[in-house]
Design a protein around this motif. Structure first.
Motif, PDB file in Angstrom:
ATOM      1  N   ASN A 175       0.859  -1.190   0.000  1.00  0.00           N
ATOM      2  CA  ASN A 175       0.000   0.000   0.000  1.00  0.00           C
ATOM      3  C   ASN A 175       0.890   1.232   0.000  1.00  0.00           C
ATOM      4  O   ASN A 175       1.457   1.602   1.022  1.00  0.00           O
ATOM      5  CB  ASN A 175      -0.897  -0.045   1.237  1.00  0.00           C
ATOM      6  CG  ASN A 175      -1.849   1.136   1.349  1.00  0.00           C
ATOM      7  OD1 ASN A 175      -2.269   1.502   2.444  1.00  0.00           O
ATOM      8  ND2 ASN A 175      -2.229   1.741   0.254  1.00  0.00           N
ATOM      9  N   SER A 176       1.032   1.852  -1.170  1.00  0.00           N
ATOM     10  CA  SER A 176       1.908   3.013  -1.322  1.00  0.00           C
ATOM     11  C   SER A 176       1.282   3.995  -2.312  1.00  0.00           C
ATOM     12  O   SER A 176       1.016   3.605  -3.458  1.00  0.00           O
ATOM     13  CB  SER A 176       3.291   2.572  -1.827  1.00  0.00           C
ATOM     14  OG  SER A 176       4.106   3.677  -2.159  1.00  0.00           O
ATOM     15  N   PRO A 177       1.053   5.251  -1.867  1.00  0.00           N
ATOM     16  CA  PRO A 177       1.167   5.803  -0.528  1.00  0.00           C
ATOM     17  C   PRO A 177       0.261   5.047   0.440  1.00  0.00           C
ATOM     18  O   PRO A 177      -0.789   4.548   0.032  1.00  0.00           O
ATOM     19  CB  PRO A 177       0.711   7.258  -0.691  1.00  0.00           C
ATOM     20  CG  PRO A 177       0.830   7.544  -2.157  1.00  0.00           C
ATOM     21  CD  PRO A 177       0.573   6.252  -2.844  1.00  0.00           C
ATOM     22  N   GLY A 178       0.677   4.966   1.702  1.00  0.00           N
ATOM     23  CA  GLY A 178       0.043   4.018   2.595  1.00  0.00           C
ATOM     24  C   GLY A 178      -0.781   4.621   3.711  1.00  0.00           C
ATOM     25  O   GLY A 178      -0.542   5.735   4.175  1.00  0.00           O
ATOM     26  N   ASN A 179      -1.738   3.848   4.133  1.00  0.00           N
ATOM     27  CA  ASN A 179      -2.525   4.088   5.339  1.00  0.00           C
ATOM     28  C   ASN A 179      -2.129   3.013   6.346  1.00  0.00           C
ATOM     29  O   ASN A 179      -2.243   1.823   6.044  1.00  0.00           O
ATOM     30  CB  ASN A 179      -4.019   3.967   5.006  1.00  0.00           C
ATOM     31  CG  ASN A 179      -4.929   3.996   6.215  1.00  0.00           C
ATOM     32  OD1 ASN A 179      -4.509   4.324   7.322  1.00  0.00           O
ATOM     33  ND2 ASN A 179      -6.187   3.646   6.004  1.00  0.00           N
ATOM     34  N   HIS A 181       0.643   5.037   7.383  1.00  0.00           N
ATOM     35  CA  HIS A 181       1.978   5.633   7.530  1.00  0.00           C
ATOM     36  C   HIS A 181       2.276   6.775   6.584  1.00  0.00           C
ATOM     37  O   HIS A 181       3.140   7.595   6.864  1.00  0.00           O
ATOM     38  CB  HIS A 181       3.040   4.546   7.368  1.00  0.00           C
ATOM     39  CG  HIS A 181       2.831   3.691   6.157  1.00  0.00           C
ATOM     40  ND1 HIS A 181       3.086   4.129   4.883  1.00  0.00           N
ATOM     41  CD2 HIS A 181       2.377   2.408   6.039  1.00  0.00           C
ATOM     42  CE1 HIS A 181       2.814   3.154   4.021  1.00  0.00           C
ATOM     43  NE2 HIS A 181       2.373   2.105   4.699  1.00  0.00           N
ATOM     44  N   GLY A 182       1.593   6.848   5.431  1.00  0.00           N
ATOM     45  CA  GLY A 182       1.840   7.927   4.491  1.00  0.00           C
ATOM     46  C   GLY A 182       3.124   7.797   3.698  1.00  0.00           C
ATOM     47  O   GLY A 182       3.491   8.716   2.954  1.00  0.00           O
ATOM     48  N   SER A 183       3.819   6.671   3.812  1.00  0.00           N
ATOM     49  CA  SER A 183       5.071   6.494   3.072  1.00  0.00           C
ATOM     50  C   SER A 183       4.795   6.217   1.591  1.00  0.00           C
ATOM     51  O   SER A 183       3.797   5.583   1.239  1.00  0.00           O
ATOM     52  CB  SER A 183       5.879   5.337   3.654  1.00  0.00           C
ATOM     53  OG  SER A 183       6.335   5.658   4.948  1.00  0.00           O
ATOM     54  N   VAL A 184       5.712   6.678   0.761  1.00  0.00           N
ATOM     55  CA  VAL A 184       5.698   6.355  -0.663  1.00  0.00           C
ATOM     56  C   VAL A 184       6.942   5.519  -0.934  1.00  0.00           C
ATOM     57  O   VAL A 184       8.066   5.999  -0.791  1.00  0.00           O
ATOM     58  CB  VAL A 184       5.710   7.637  -1.529  1.00  0.00           C
ATOM     59  CG1 VAL A 184       5.774   7.274  -3.016  1.00  0.00           C
ATOM     60  CG2 VAL A 184       4.467   8.489  -1.239  1.00  0.00           C
ATOM     61  N   TYR A 185       6.740   4.263  -1.286  1.00  0.00           N
ATOM     62  CA  TYR A 185       7.865   3.350  -1.426  1.00  0.00           C
ATOM     63  C   TYR A 185       8.681   3.655  -2.683  1.00  0.00           C
ATOM     64  O   TYR A 185       8.132   3.942  -3.751  1.00  0.00           O
ATOM     65  CB  TYR A 185       7.375   1.899  -1.472  1.00  0.00           C
ATOM     66  CG  TYR A 185       6.692   1.437  -0.201  1.00  0.00           C
ATOM     67  CD1 TYR A 185       7.038   1.963   1.040  1.00  0.00           C
ATOM     68  CD2 TYR A 185       5.699   0.468  -0.239  1.00  0.00           C
ATOM     69  CE1 TYR A 185       6.417   1.538   2.206  1.00  0.00           C
ATOM     70  CE2 TYR A 185       5.069   0.035   0.923  1.00  0.00           C
ATOM     71  CZ  TYR A 185       5.434   0.574   2.141  1.00  0.00           C
ATOM     72  OH  TYR A 185       4.812   0.145   3.287  1.00  0.00           O
TER      73      TYR A 185
END
Length: 386
Positions: A175-179, A181-185
């Motif tokens: 999951n990117s951008p993720g819920n 954490h908001g990270s973009v892998y």
């Protein structure tokens, strides 16, 4: 003699959604007349853009109120495919798409189609709470990889991921951008995922529901664009987050035809189809709504920057999210107790990190006005919770 039902094992494997539970508690306090700063629910605080609403009204007036073909109206599937192609996912055609009543239904159908009793599902923690529930409902077993030690970055956690997956792994969820954490892998991180998926021959769900909401020139990469992932990636997206259409319930997934064929059976026997006039509004969302997305994204970015600064003023260093609209705030080890104190003593609703697989944190949604966000931080500070 009264009837006592015997419940199915599958439904007893899961707990109610943690995000909804906190939201319900906040609603109870509000019903008592208390002013609650609710930062618990992942729902944009913007109205649905007017062109989308008008398209739905026009569709209703035109008589688009009956059933549609089960997998979606042709116009919407064509618009979805065009969007996927723009993202580099050229392997998908309309035959690869199922339109669903919300992205959550899309996930549910994929889990039910791929996962059998005992199949291993790997999650990257912190992971959205419904992934675990859906895996359990399908009878799957769970393995988890914690990214919290790396400020929720996946690339430094690839070694642990390599130790976790195996030839027994059936599915990995990315999951990117993720819920939450908001990270973009990064590309390197996703290429590491690709290498492991090919080596151990498992499928990957690429949940891209927040793909349009990124900051700092972060460029989310669709996993299915990587060589070797074309036929083992299920790409999922929807309209709730980017288009402020949470209540419209419209999502979709794109997958190899074999998966679509099998998932289509579940789809047709459960929900039949997504709402007709909502699908027509979805076409307009994809084809005629750009400026509104940028305006919402810019507002989210300003709020994120403000929150990061406010927490820094109170001595709290938080990982800066590159996408979505959540911040993971480090709190004490018992995050559940902290969240309960926050809502009861400070009237600020957050979500404990433990249900996401990340104890010691709470998730705050900044899908709220700057004034309410500032008020929330001030209340937490006054309650000695920062």
């Amino acid at each position: 003699m009264s009837y006592e039902p015997t419940f199915a094992d599958r439904v007893q494997r899961v707990e109610p959604s943690a995000t909804i539970a906190i939201s319900n508690l906040a609603a109870e306090l509000e019903a008592e007349g208390k002013d609650v700063v609710d930062l618990s629910v992942g729902e944009p605080d913007f109205d649905t853009p007017e062109p989308i609403k008008q398209a739905a009204k026009d569709a209703m007036d035109a008589g688009h109120v009956g059933y549609t073909s089960s997998n979606g109206i042709p116009e919407l599937k064509e618009a979805i495919v065009e969007k996927l192609h723009d993202d580099g996912l050229t392997q998908y055609g309309t035959e690869n798409v199922i339109v669903t009543p919300g992205g959550k239904q899309a996930l549910y159908e994929v889990f039910q189609t791929i996962i059998d009793d005992g199949d291993e599902v790997v999650l990257l923690d912190p992971a959205w709470v419904s992934y675990e529930a859906m895996a359990k409902l399908a009878g799957g077993s769970l393995a988890r990889v914690d990214t919290a030690a790396h400020d929720f970055d996946l690339e430094p956690a690839l070694a642990e991921l390599a130790e976790t997956v195996s030839d027994d792994t059936e599915l990995l969820v990315v999951n990117s951008p993720g819920n939450p954490h908001g990270s973009v892998y990064s590309r390197d991180a996703l290429e590491g995922v690709r290498d492991l998926a090919v080596e151990h021959d498992f499928a990957v769900i690429s949940d891209e529901i927040y793909k349009e909401i990124t900051y700092d020139d972060a460029e989310p990469i669709s996993l299915g664009t990587l060589e070797g992932m074309e036929d083992r990636t299920i790409t999922l997206n929807g309209f709730s987050k980017a288009y402020a259409m949470t209540g419209w319930r419209l999502g979709y997934f794109a997958a190899p035809e074999s998966i679509v064929e099998q998932a289509g059976k579940l789809h047709s026997h459960s929900v039949t189809c997504a709402v007709n006039f909502v699908q027509h509004a979805g076409v307009t969302a994809l084809e005629a709504v750009d400026e509104e997305i940028v305006e919402m994204r810019d507002a989210f970015e300003e709020r994120r920057d403000m929150l990061v600064d406010l927490f820094a003023e109170h001595g709290k260093d938080v990982p800066v999210p590159e996408g979505a609209f959540y911040i993971m705030l480090p709190v004490r080890e018992d995050d559940q107790a902290w969240a309960e104190e926050a809502v009861e003593q400070a009237q600020v609703a957050t979500v404990p990190g433990s249900p996401f697989g990340t104890p010691g944190y709470v998730r705050l949604s900044y899908a709220a006005s700057k004034e309410r966000l500032r008020e929330g931080v001030e209340r937490l500070a006054e309650a000695d919770l920062l």
